[in-house]
Design a protein around this motif. Sequence first.
Motif, PDB file in Angstrom:
ATOM      1  N   TYR A   1       0.860  -1.068   0.066  1.00 10.03           N
ATOM      2  CA  TYR A   1      -0.036   0.007  -0.052  1.00 10.03           C
ATOM      3  C   TYR A   1       0.836   1.199   0.145  1.00 10.03           C
ATOM      4  O   TYR A   1       1.403   1.528   1.068  1.00 10.03           O
ATOM      5  CB  TYR A   1      -0.914  -0.011   1.039  1.00 10.03           C
ATOM      6  CG  TYR A   1      -1.796   1.242   1.322  1.00 10.03           C
ATOM      7  CD1 TYR A   1      -2.759   1.375   0.282  1.00 10.03           C
ATOM      8  CD2 TYR A   1      -1.737   2.232   2.444  1.00 10.03           C
ATOM      9  CE1 TYR A   1      -3.496   2.432   0.423  1.00 10.03           C
ATOM     10  CE2 TYR A   1      -2.369   3.393   2.250  1.00 10.03           C
ATOM     11  CZ  TYR A   1      -3.171   3.539   1.429  1.00 10.03           C
ATOM     12  OH  TYR A   1      -4.121   4.663   1.392  1.00 10.03           O
ATOM     13  N   ASN A   2       0.949   1.747  -1.133  1.00 12.23           N
ATOM     14  CA  ASN A   2       1.929   2.972  -1.220  1.00 12.23           C
ATOM     15  C   ASN A   2       1.345   4.048  -2.177  1.00 12.23           C
ATOM     16  O   ASN A   2       1.537   4.327  -3.185  1.00 12.23           O
ATOM     17  CB  ASN A   2       3.136   2.487  -2.200  1.00 12.23           C
ATOM     18  CG  ASN A   2       3.808   1.471  -1.705  1.00 12.23           C
ATOM     19  OD1 ASN A   2       3.988   1.400  -0.525  1.00 12.23           O
ATOM     20  ND2 ASN A   2       4.608   0.565  -2.430  1.00 12.23           N
ATOM     21  N   PRO A   3       0.273   4.684  -1.321  1.00 12.49           N
ATOM     22  CA  PRO A   3      -0.339   5.955  -1.927  1.00 12.49           C
ATOM     23  C   PRO A   3       0.660   7.172  -2.658  1.00 12.49           C
ATOM     24  O   PRO A   3       1.704   7.392  -2.051  1.00 12.49           O
ATOM     25  CB  PRO A   3      -1.440   6.336  -0.901  1.00 12.49           C
ATOM     26  CG  PRO A   3      -0.705   5.940   0.256  1.00 12.49           C
ATOM     27  CD  PRO A   3       0.113   4.678   0.047  1.00 12.49           C
ATOM     28  N   ASP A   4       0.048   7.672  -3.728  1.00 13.11           N
ATOM     29  CA  ASP A   4       0.973   8.826  -4.263  1.00 13.11           C
ATOM     30  C   ASP A   4       0.686  10.241  -3.367  1.00 13.11           C
ATOM     31  O   ASP A   4       1.453  10.958  -3.275  1.00 13.11           O
ATOM     32  CB  ASP A   4       0.329   9.178  -5.553  1.00 13.11           C
ATOM     33  CG  ASP A   4       0.779   7.943  -6.349  1.00 13.11           C
ATOM     34  OD1 ASP A   4       1.806   7.289  -6.137  1.00 13.11           O
ATOM     35  OD2 ASP A   4       0.120   7.693  -7.508  1.00 13.11           O
ATOM     36  N   VAL A   5      -0.408  10.346  -2.650  1.00 11.07           N
ATOM     37  CA  VAL A   5      -0.841  11.603  -1.977  1.00 11.07           C
ATOM     38  C   VAL A   5      -1.120  11.216  -0.533  1.00 11.07           C
ATOM     39  O   VAL A   5      -1.648  10.034  -0.170  1.00 11.07           O
ATOM     40  CB  VAL A   5      -1.909  12.252  -2.651  1.00 11.07           C
ATOM     41  CG1 VAL A   5      -1.479  12.725  -4.049  1.00 11.07           C
ATOM     42  CG2 VAL A   5      -3.261  11.424  -2.440  1.00 11.07           C
ATOM     43  N   ALA A   6      -0.985  12.070   0.249  1.00  9.16           N
ATOM     44  CA  ALA A   6      -1.505  12.094   1.973  1.00  9.16           C
ATOM     45  C   ALA A   6      -2.960  11.982   2.043  1.00  9.16           C
ATOM     46  O   ALA A   6      -3.740  12.197   1.018  1.00  9.16           O
ATOM     47  CB  ALA A   6      -0.733  13.347   2.674  1.00  9.16           C
ATOM     48  N   ASN A   7      -3.359  11.059   3.033  1.00  9.88           N
ATOM     49  CA  ASN A   7      -4.781  10.867   3.157  1.00  9.88           C
ATOM     50  C   ASN A   7      -4.988  11.257   4.785  1.00  9.88           C
ATOM     51  O   ASN A   7      -4.487  10.785   5.394  1.00  9.88           O
ATOM     52  CB  ASN A   7      -4.944   9.631   2.757  1.00  9.88           C
ATOM     53  CG  ASN A   7      -6.535   8.957   3.120  1.00  9.88           C
ATOM     54  OD1 ASN A   7      -7.368   9.676   3.117  1.00  9.88           O
ATOM     55  ND2 ASN A   7      -6.625   7.691   3.918  1.00  9.88           N
ATOM     56  N   ILE A   8      -6.161  12.195   4.801  1.00  4.00           N
ATOM     57  CA  ILE A   8      -6.376  12.539   6.102  1.00  4.00           C
ATOM     58  C   ILE A   8      -7.852  12.300   6.453  1.00  4.00           C
ATOM     59  O   ILE A   8      -8.764  12.464   5.771  1.00  4.00           O
ATOM     60  CB  ILE A   8      -6.187  14.044   6.220  1.00  4.00           C
ATOM     61  CG1 ILE A   8      -4.975  14.694   5.662  1.00  4.00           C
ATOM     62  CG2 ILE A   8      -6.617  14.543   7.766  1.00  4.00           C
ATOM     63  CD1 ILE A   8      -3.853  13.985   6.778  1.00  4.00           C
ATOM     64  N   ASN A   9      -7.872  11.260   7.581  1.00  7.06           N
ATOM     65  CA  ASN A   9      -9.300  10.957   8.145  1.00  7.06           C
ATOM     66  C   ASN A   9      -9.959  10.132   6.915  1.00  7.06           C
ATOM     67  O   ASN A   9     -11.218  10.381   6.673  1.00  7.06           O
ATOM     68  CB  ASN A   9      -9.944  12.113   8.689  1.00  7.06           C
ATOM     69  CG  ASN A   9      -9.501  12.288  10.253  1.00  7.06           C
ATOM     70  OD1 ASN A   9      -8.497  11.947  10.452  1.00  7.06           O
ATOM     71  ND2 ASN A   9     -10.317  13.458  10.689  1.00  7.06           N
TER      72      ASN A   9
ATOM     73  N   LEU B   1       4.404  -0.240   8.595  1.00  4.01           N
ATOM     74  CA  LEU B   1       4.884   0.950   8.029  1.00  4.01           C
ATOM     75  C   LEU B   1       6.322   0.965   7.638  1.00  4.01           C
ATOM     76  O   LEU B   1       7.202   0.760   8.451  1.00  4.01           O
ATOM     77  CB  LEU B   1       4.568   2.201   8.823  1.00  4.01           C
ATOM     78  CG  LEU B   1       4.751   3.676   8.524  1.00  4.01           C
ATOM     79  CD1 LEU B   1       4.114   4.063   7.333  1.00  4.01           C
ATOM     80  CD2 LEU B   1       4.576   4.739   9.575  1.00  4.01           C
ATOM     81  N   LEU B   2       6.563   1.540   6.552  1.00  2.00           N
ATOM     82  CA  LEU B   2       8.048   1.443   5.628  1.00  2.00           C
ATOM     83  C   LEU B   2       8.498   2.862   5.831  1.00  2.00           C
ATOM     84  O   LEU B   2       9.631   2.983   6.190  1.00  2.00           O
ATOM     85  CB  LEU B   2       7.991   0.723   4.527  1.00  2.00           C
ATOM     86  CG  LEU B   2       7.639  -0.520   4.625  1.00  2.00           C
ATOM     87  CD1 LEU B   2       7.612  -1.276   3.153  1.00  2.00           C
ATOM     88  CD2 LEU B   2       8.184  -1.726   5.486  1.00  2.00           C
ATOM     89  N   GLU B   3       7.700   3.852   5.477  1.00  2.00           N
ATOM     90  CA  GLU B   3       7.905   5.183   5.166  1.00  2.00           C
ATOM     91  C   GLU B   3       6.739   6.110   5.370  1.00  2.00           C
ATOM     92  O   GLU B   3       5.668   5.736   5.007  1.00  2.00           O
ATOM     93  CB  GLU B   3       8.632   5.285   3.879  1.00  2.00           C
ATOM     94  CG  GLU B   3       9.332   6.680   3.564  1.00  2.00           C
ATOM     95  CD  GLU B   3      10.019   6.887   2.465  1.00  2.00           C
ATOM     96  OE1 GLU B   3      10.669   7.788   1.935  1.00  2.00           O
ATOM     97  OE2 GLU B   3      10.068   5.831   1.723  1.00  2.00           O
ATOM     98  N   GLY B   4       6.811   7.406   6.136  1.00  2.74           N
ATOM     99  CA  GLY B   4       5.985   8.096   6.330  1.00  2.74           C
ATOM    100  C   GLY B   4       5.465   8.166   7.750  1.00  2.74           C
ATOM    101  O   GLY B   4       5.817   7.398   8.657  1.00  2.74           O
TER     102      GLY B   4
ATOM    103  N   GLY C   1       9.885  15.301  -0.710  1.00  4.93           N
ATOM    104  CA  GLY C   1      10.425  14.261  -1.799  1.00  4.93           C
ATOM    105  C   GLY C   1      10.579  12.799  -0.939  1.00  4.93           C
ATOM    106  O   GLY C   1      10.754  12.158  -1.667  1.00  4.93           O
ATOM    107  N   GLY C   2       9.724  12.800   0.344  1.00  3.44           N
ATOM    108  CA  GLY C   2       9.613  11.412   0.786  1.00  3.44           C
ATOM    109  C   GLY C   2       8.364  10.569  -0.057  1.00  3.44           C
ATOM    110  O   GLY C   2       7.822  10.946  -0.793  1.00  3.44           O
ATOM    111  N   ARG C   3       8.126   9.566   0.527  1.00  4.84           N
ATOM    112  CA  ARG C   3       6.914   8.842   0.143  1.00  4.84           C
ATOM    113  C   ARG C   3       6.231   8.058   1.425  1.00  4.84           C
ATOM    114  O   ARG C   3       6.870   8.174   2.345  1.00  4.84           O
ATOM    115  CB  ARG C   3       7.459   7.596  -0.749  1.00  4.84           C
ATOM    116  CG  ARG C   3       8.135   8.023  -1.838  1.00  4.84           C
ATOM    117  CD  ARG C   3       8.493   6.900  -2.942  1.00  4.84           C
ATOM    118  NE  ARG C   3       9.439   6.040  -2.239  1.00  4.84           N
ATOM    119  CZ  ARG C   3      10.122   4.825  -2.689  1.00  4.84           C
ATOM    120  NH1 ARG C   3       9.350   4.354  -3.673  1.00  4.84           N
ATOM    121  NH2 ARG C   3      10.984   4.180  -1.809  1.00  4.84           N
TER     122      ARG C   3
END
Length: 285
Positions: free
Chosen positions: A27-35, A48-51, A87-89
């Motif tokens: 599960y590697n979404p391109d954009v942030a997701n809030i609630n 969780l790997l990154e973020g 620049g992160g993911r």
Amino acid sequence: MKQSILPANHPTADSQNTMEQVAVMLYNPDVANINGKIELRQNLFSFLLEGQKSVQYAGSQVTINPDQFLLLSSGNCLMSEKIAAPGGRYRSILLFADNKVLADFFLRHPQAPAQKKQEAPFLVFEKDAFLINFIESLGFILASGVPPSAELRKVKLEELLLYLSEHYPEKMQGLRNFNDETDDDLLIRQAVTANMYNTVTVEELAFLCHMSLSTFKRRFARIYGTSPNKWLLEKRMQKAAQLLKQGECKVSEIYFELGYENLSSFIQSFKQVHGITPKQFQLSN
């Protein structure tokens, strides 16, 4: 806000509309997701790997970083996924397991009774060398391009459960004893108390309580004698007044802490309850 169901149906050889007992996915979404509204049909290990990941149930919430991972019980929750740095993911691996698989594991591997009941619908684990290697092994399996067989998925889940049971026996026993059948009125009280000062809407509270918006409003009014919007407004403005009296926070800091997206809407809400603006209130005290 869009509502997602996880995991999505995974057709099997026996049935075209049956979810697998154990499923694993990237599960590697391109954009942030809030609630984001999530209906978890199965229990979920979220590696969780990154973020940064935050999860909110009716009465509790948790935030983790890449040094940790979550075991979430099935049910409704709000999920937020944030990219940690420019620049992160956001990268993660999800491992789903239905209640039957967990019940079978605990039947085959009984443990001593837990000292206390698991209250939160999630468990947080710190990654160690073994768990890091385990998560990497899932990544290698998924990166091969060949979908892992049902048997392999079950073996990997069994490996994880055995390790966690040996190294975190109290946590895992708490999971075994967790009871998700909660009285509706108690669930509403837990939800509104835990989210009194958070950026959660009434619609989202209803979702967390597994109710339609109309049912939630009706039951809320029966419990509190007023509407949820009015109750939340008054509680948040009482908190705002308390912070202003203390004099340690600026108005521009308070509105953000109470979940308002902009200063003007906060000022309008404050004036609606207290009859004056936050600045006037602060000067008068």
